[in-house]
Design an enzyme around this catalytic site. Structure first.
Site, short mmCIF file in Angstrom:
data_model
loop_
_atom_site.label_atom_id
_atom_site.label_comp_id
_atom_site.label_asym_id
_atom_site.label_seq_id
_atom_site.Cartn_x
_atom_site.Cartn_y
_atom_site.Cartn_z
CB CYS A 76 6.68 58.26 27.04
SG CYS A 76 5.51 58.54 25.48
CG HIS A 121 4.32 57.60 30.35
ND1 HIS A 121 4.17 58.82 30.39
CD2 HIS A 121 3.90 56.79 29.36
CE1 HIS A 121 3.62 58.94 28.82
NE2 HIS A 121 3.54 57.99 28.39
CG ASN A 128 0.99 59.50 26.36
OD1 ASN A 128 1.98 60.36 26.77
ND2 ASN A 128 1.13 58.22 26.12
#
Ligand code: UT7
Length: 311
Positions: A111, A235, A265
């Site tokens: 990520c 993020h 996500n």
């Protein structure tokens, strides 16, 4: 003194059509909309597409936004944790769909990958490349056990892209910080052919710590304070992680780009999705300092400060 570097001149996104709401999970797993909303901030996410198809759609829009043709691109970097094939790289498939010029490669820093890719692209511009397409694309639904409530509700699919063009006068990537602590691998990983395994609470604690440290590092390198930052693009894993990091850094939530309520996500895609949303809704003007901050499996982290400048 002039410093050749890069600036962001275009952006674009892609999300699959299929919306999966918290109610959809509530209907088949031992979970609830209130648990998911309170613990994560996520209300819905999108499932579908392939990493390459989403990447190509986002990349095409970023090229249009920058007013460029695909063949103008001299390098394509695709950040992904969910390549469609083991080999060739998914960026090869994207290159074929778009017709970009120059080289192409995939980059996997989980990520944190999009900021890794942006920094790598910026480095290539310093070495002479004039136009680099940086894409973050992931289809996490295919590596998530949809019967495991602890992970199923968290992840989604999507892509986001930016175009970096050479700036002969000033590098608009003011500073960056990339890091990894491989000893933290057991808290978040996925074996070949398996599903994501995560110790959520451990990831949460470490994520807040590295976001704060890494953000401080880039502020210090750029000789800026948090008050000089117009927008933080973190993020998009969990609203509580972002709130905790912001609180420690002294960043108000209204200076923060958030899309996770609609996307979940999306790993490599999450930062460019949030950036594009902010740019499209007029939240950025030339001269604004934007702080990007990512973290992910590895455990990796990555931050950068970019001065927004389309002209
Ligand atoms: O990109 C990086 C990837 N990952 C992350 O960033 C994730 C980081 N971690 C987190 O976001 C949070 O730790 C989670 C959202 C994963 C979990 O939230 P939490 O507040 O840390 O909850 P927890 O893991 O401490 O679990 C609390 C309870 C547990 O039940 P018991 O043991 O207290 O009875 C879990 O079994 O919540 C339970 N639980 C759920 N309950 C309803 C776990 N998942 C769910 C669920 N619905 N979906």
């Amino acid at each position: 003194m002039t410093t050749r570097g890069s600036r962001i001149t275009g952006w674009g996104t892609a999300l699959p059509d299929r919306v999966v709401t918290n109610a959809d999970f509530e209907a088949r797993l031992d979970t609830s909309d209130s648990w998911i909303t309170e613990r994560t901030g996520i209300k819905e996410r999108r499932f579908g597409g392939t990493t390459a198809s989403l990447a190509a759609e986002a990349g095409k829009k970023a090229l249009e936004c920058a007013g460029l043709l695909a063949q103008d691109i001299e390098l394509l970097i695709l950040s992904t944790t969910t390549p469609d094939l083991t080999t060739p790289a998914t960026s090869s498939v994207v290159q074929d769909i778009l017709g970009t010029g120059g080289g192409a490669f995939d980059l996997n820093a989980a990520c944190a990958g999009f900021v890794y890719a942006m920094v790598a692209g910026g480095g290539m511009v310093k070495m002479g490349a004039n136009r680099v397409l940086v894409i973050g694309s992931d289809t996490l639904s295919k590596i998530t056990d949809q019967d495991d409530r602890a992970t199923a509700v968290l992840f989604g699919d999507g892509a986001g892209a930016i175009v970096l063009e050479a700036d002969p006068i000033e590098d608009k990537i003011l500073s960056y910080d990339l890091g990894v602590d491989g000893s933290a691998m057991p808290i978040l990983y996925c074996n070949h052919g398996g599903y994501l395994t995560m110790e959520g609470r451990e990831v949460f604690k470490k994520a807040v710590r590295v976001m704060v440290e890494s953000s401080k590092n880039v502020l210090e390198s750029a000789k800026l304070t948090v008050d000089d930052i117009a927008l933080v693009v973190p993020h998009q894993a969990n609203l509580r992680i972002i709130e905790a990091a912001n609180q420690r850094l002294g960043v108000p939530m209204d200076k923060t780009a958030i899309v996770l309520d609609k996307t979940g996500n999306t790993s490599s895609a999450s930062i460019p999705l949030a950036l594009s949303d902010a740019a499209d809704s007029g939240r950025l003007k030339d001269g604004d300092n934007v702080l990007f901050c990512g973290f992910g499996a590895g455990m990796t982290w990555s931050s950068a400060i970019v001065r927004w400048s389309r002209s």
